[in-house]
Design a protein around this motif. Structure first.
Motif, PDB file in Angstrom:
ATOM      1  N   MET A   1       0.523  -1.254  -0.002  1.00  0.00           N
ATOM      2  CA  MET A   1       0.212  -0.022   0.160  1.00  0.00           C
ATOM      3  C   MET A   1       0.835   1.082   0.242  1.00  0.00           C
ATOM      4  SD  MET A   1      -3.114  -0.929   2.688  1.00  0.00           S
ATOM      5  CE  MET A   1      -4.523  -1.779   1.166  1.00  0.00           C
ATOM      6  N   THR A   2       0.143   2.131  -0.089  1.00  0.00           N
ATOM      7  CA  THR A   2       1.112   3.733  -0.715  1.00  0.00           C
ATOM      8  C   THR A   2       0.716   4.802   0.475  1.00  0.00           C
ATOM      9  OG1 THR A   2       0.206   4.292  -2.192  1.00  0.00           O
ATOM     10  CG2 THR A   2       1.391   3.042  -2.903  1.00  0.00           C
ATOM     11  N   LEU A   3       1.178   5.611   0.374  1.00  0.00           N
ATOM     12  CA  LEU A   3       0.551   7.004   1.347  1.00  0.00           C
ATOM     13  C   LEU A   3      -0.588   7.202   0.258  1.00  0.00           C
ATOM     14  CD1 LEU A   3       1.532   9.131   2.896  1.00  0.00           C
ATOM     15  CD2 LEU A   3       2.680  11.136   0.350  1.00  0.00           C
ATOM     16  N   GLU A   4      -1.205   7.536  -1.181  1.00  0.00           N
ATOM     17  CA  GLU A   4      -2.067   7.862  -1.186  1.00  0.00           C
ATOM     18  C   GLU A   4      -3.372   6.530  -0.178  1.00  0.00           C
ATOM     19  OE1 GLU A   4      -0.008   6.885  -3.735  1.00  0.00           O
ATOM     20  OE2 GLU A   4       0.714   9.102  -3.612  1.00  0.00           O
ATOM     21  N   ASP A   5      -2.894   5.632  -0.673  1.00  0.00           N
ATOM     22  CA  ASP A   5      -3.823   4.076   0.037  1.00  0.00           C
ATOM     23  C   ASP A   5      -4.161   5.043   1.183  1.00  0.00           C
ATOM     24  OD1 ASP A   5      -4.290   2.504  -2.166  1.00  0.00           O
ATOM     25  OD2 ASP A   5      -2.424   1.610  -1.964  1.00  0.00           O
ATOM     26  N   LEU A   6      -3.162   5.217   2.720  1.00  0.00           N
ATOM     27  CA  LEU A   6      -3.105   6.003   3.520  1.00  0.00           C
ATOM     28  C   LEU A   6      -4.052   7.033   3.742  1.00  0.00           C
ATOM     29  CD1 LEU A   6      -2.658   5.955   7.340  1.00  0.00           C
ATOM     30  CD2 LEU A   6      -0.187   6.962   6.067  1.00  0.00           C
ATOM     31  N   THR A   7      -3.920   7.856   2.760  1.00  0.00           N
ATOM     32  CA  THR A   7      -4.680   9.385   2.710  1.00  0.00           C
ATOM     33  C   THR A   7      -5.854   8.551   3.050  1.00  0.00           C
ATOM     34  OG1 THR A   7      -2.842  10.326   1.808  1.00  0.00           O
ATOM     35  CG2 THR A   7      -5.204  11.317   1.931  1.00  0.00           C
ATOM     36  N   THR A   8      -6.035   8.026   1.804  1.00  0.00           N
ATOM     37  CA  THR A   8      -7.700   7.775   1.838  1.00  0.00           C
ATOM     38  C   THR A   8      -8.370   6.701   2.944  1.00  0.00           C
ATOM     39  OG1 THR A   8      -7.270   7.046  -0.472  1.00  0.00           O
ATOM     40  CG2 THR A   8      -8.981   6.385  -0.135  1.00  0.00           C
ATOM     41  N   ALA A   9      -7.628   6.030   3.831  1.00  0.00           N
ATOM     42  CA  ALA A   9      -8.147   5.199   4.570  1.00  0.00           C
ATOM     43  C   ALA A   9      -8.614   6.199   5.394  1.00  0.00           C
ATOM     44  CB  ALA A   9      -7.441   4.390   4.806  1.00  0.00           C
ATOM     45  N   VAL A  10      -7.586   7.373   5.946  1.00  0.00           N
ATOM     46  CA  VAL A  10      -7.553   8.517   6.822  1.00  0.00           C
ATOM     47  C   VAL A  10      -9.493   9.006   6.996  1.00  0.00           C
ATOM     48  CG1 VAL A  10      -6.908  10.166   8.455  1.00  0.00           C
ATOM     49  CG2 VAL A  10      -4.961   7.793   8.116  1.00  0.00           C
ATOM     50  N   GLU A  11      -9.149   9.252   5.348  1.00  0.00           N
ATOM     51  CA  GLU A  11     -10.031  10.275   4.777  1.00  0.00           C
ATOM     52  C   GLU A  11     -11.712   9.763   5.330  1.00  0.00           C
ATOM     53  OE1 GLU A  11      -8.863  11.985   1.452  1.00  0.00           O
ATOM     54  OE2 GLU A  11      -7.762  13.418   1.715  1.00  0.00           O
TER      55      GLU A  11
ATOM     56  N   GLU B   1       2.038  -1.113   7.871  1.00  0.00           N
ATOM     57  CA  GLU B   1       0.618  -1.822   6.257  1.00  0.00           C
ATOM     58  C   GLU B   1       0.406  -0.536   4.847  1.00  0.00           C
ATOM     59  OE1 GLU B   1      -3.230  -3.275   5.623  1.00  0.00           O
ATOM     60  OE2 GLU B   1      -1.829  -3.775   7.670  1.00  0.00           O
ATOM     61  N   TYR B   2       1.092  -0.015   4.798  1.00  0.00           N
ATOM     62  CA  TYR B   2       1.219   1.124   3.942  1.00  0.00           C
ATOM     63  C   TYR B   2       2.863   1.654   3.448  1.00  0.00           C
ATOM     64  CZ  TYR B   2      -3.478   1.979   5.649  1.00  0.00           C
ATOM     65  OH  TYR B   2      -4.807   0.980   5.706  1.00  0.00           O
ATOM     66  N   ASP B   3       3.774   0.908   4.019  1.00  0.00           N
ATOM     67  CA  ASP B   3       5.218   1.671   3.797  1.00  0.00           C
ATOM     68  C   ASP B   3       4.983   2.616   3.686  1.00  0.00           C
ATOM     69  OD1 ASP B   3       7.908   0.465   3.204  1.00  0.00           O
ATOM     70  OD2 ASP B   3       7.498   0.726   1.227  1.00  0.00           O
ATOM     71  N   VAL B   4       5.204   3.693   4.323  1.00  0.00           N
ATOM     72  CA  VAL B   4       5.087   5.144   4.843  1.00  0.00           C
ATOM     73  C   VAL B   4       5.404   5.633   6.460  1.00  0.00           C
ATOM     74  CG1 VAL B   4       3.977   5.878   2.865  1.00  0.00           C
ATOM     75  CG2 VAL B   4       2.734   5.842   4.394  1.00  0.00           C
ATOM     76  N   SER B   5       5.612   6.100   7.221  1.00  0.00           N
ATOM     77  CA  SER B   5       5.881   7.172   8.258  1.00  0.00           C
ATOM     78  C   SER B   5       4.078   8.499   8.410  1.00  0.00           C
ATOM     79  CB  SER B   5       7.060   7.216   8.101  1.00  0.00           C
ATOM     80  OG  SER B   5       7.664   8.868   8.035  1.00  0.00           O
ATOM     81  N   TYR B   6       4.611   7.893  10.075  1.00  0.00           N
ATOM     82  CA  TYR B   6       3.938   9.095  10.086  1.00  0.00           C
ATOM     83  C   TYR B   6       4.346  10.576   9.387  1.00  0.00           C
ATOM     84  CZ  TYR B   6       0.784  12.864  13.328  1.00  0.00           C
ATOM     85  OH  TYR B   6      -0.434  13.078  13.776  1.00  0.00           O
TER      86      TYR B   6
ATOM     87  N   GLY C   1       2.579  14.445   2.686  1.00  0.00           N
ATOM     88  CA  GLY C   1       2.243  14.945   1.730  1.00  0.00           C
ATOM     89  C   GLY C   1       2.910  13.786   0.503  1.00  0.00           C
ATOM     90  N   MET C   2       4.501  13.101   1.756  1.00  0.00           N
ATOM     91  CA  MET C   2       5.056  12.553   0.476  1.00  0.00           C
ATOM     92  C   MET C   2       6.402  12.006   1.354  1.00  0.00           C
ATOM     93  SD  MET C   2       7.902  15.655  -0.232  1.00  0.00           S
ATOM     94  CE  MET C   2       6.432  17.037  -1.668  1.00  0.00           C
ATOM     95  N   SER C   3       6.276  10.987   0.597  1.00  0.00           N
ATOM     96  CA  SER C   3       7.114  10.303   0.900  1.00  0.00           C
ATOM     97  C   SER C   3       9.251  10.312   0.540  1.00  0.00           C
ATOM     98  CB  SER C   3       7.216   8.250  -0.011  1.00  0.00           C
ATOM     99  OG  SER C   3       8.221   8.889  -1.915  1.00  0.00           O
ATOM    100  N   VAL C   4       9.877   9.456   1.527  1.00  0.00           N
ATOM    101  CA  VAL C   4      11.303   9.822   1.750  1.00  0.00           C
ATOM    102  C   VAL C   4      11.496  10.272   0.500  1.00  0.00           C
ATOM    103  CG1 VAL C   4      13.233   9.617   2.334  1.00  0.00           C
ATOM    104  CG2 VAL C   4      11.178   9.312   3.984  1.00  0.00           C
ATOM    105  N   ASP C   5      11.123   8.712  -0.348  1.00  0.00           N
ATOM    106  CA  ASP C   5      12.188   9.469  -1.755  1.00  0.00           C
ATOM    107  C   ASP C   5      11.406  10.304  -2.957  1.00  0.00           C
ATOM    108  OD1 ASP C   5      13.663   6.727  -1.475  1.00  0.00           O
ATOM    109  OD2 ASP C   5      11.539   5.146  -2.510  1.00  0.00           O
ATOM    110  N   GLU C   6      10.551  10.873  -2.591  1.00  0.00           N
ATOM    111  CA  GLU C   6      10.036  11.884  -2.942  1.00  0.00           C
ATOM    112  C   GLU C   6      10.340  13.449  -2.704  1.00  0.00           C
ATOM    113  OE1 GLU C   6       5.751  10.473  -4.576  1.00  0.00           O
ATOM    114  OE2 GLU C   6       6.007  10.846  -2.408  1.00  0.00           O
TER     115      GLU C   6
END
Length: 106
Positions: A1-11, A72-77, A83-88
């Motif tokens: 899962m991604t940052l976008e998936d996490l944002t969608t789940a939270v919203e 779960e989402y491969d991102v940190s808080y 709003g962006m990953s470390v790679d971004e």
């Protein structure tokens, strides 16, 4: 899962929760809440809100939230907040991956 998936789940969950949430209390939780209300004179709803804030803060401070988010989402808080990953952030996401088999062909 991604940052976008996490944002969608939270919203999505935020929308589902609405302004109030009914929570069933077990005997122990009800007793503890009654003790806190009696001792502090605060409203039970306010104490529940404070409890959620305290649990959230503890989860963030101990790294448990990052652990769960990474699993779960491969991102940190922090990535979620920015709003962006470390790679971004570092620019790694903008460069295509090198194909090592073809890198040195002429």
């Amino acid at each position: 899962m991604t940052l976008e998936d996490l944002t969608t789940a939270v919203e999505g969950t935020y929308g589902e929760l609405g302004d109030s949430t009914d929570v069933e209390l077990d005997r122990e939780t009800r007793t503890e809440l009654a003790m806190l209300v009696a001792a502090t004179g605060a409203d039970a709803d306010e104490l529940v809100r404070r409890g959620i804030h305290a649990l959230f803060r503890t989860t963030v401070d101990t790294g448990d939230l990052d652990f769960q988010l990474r699993n779960e989402y491969d991102v940190s808080y922090d990535e979620y907040l920015m709003g962006m990953s470390v790679d971004e952030m570092t620019g790694d996401a903008q460069y295509p991956q090198q194909d090592d088999d073809r890198r040195y062909r002429m």
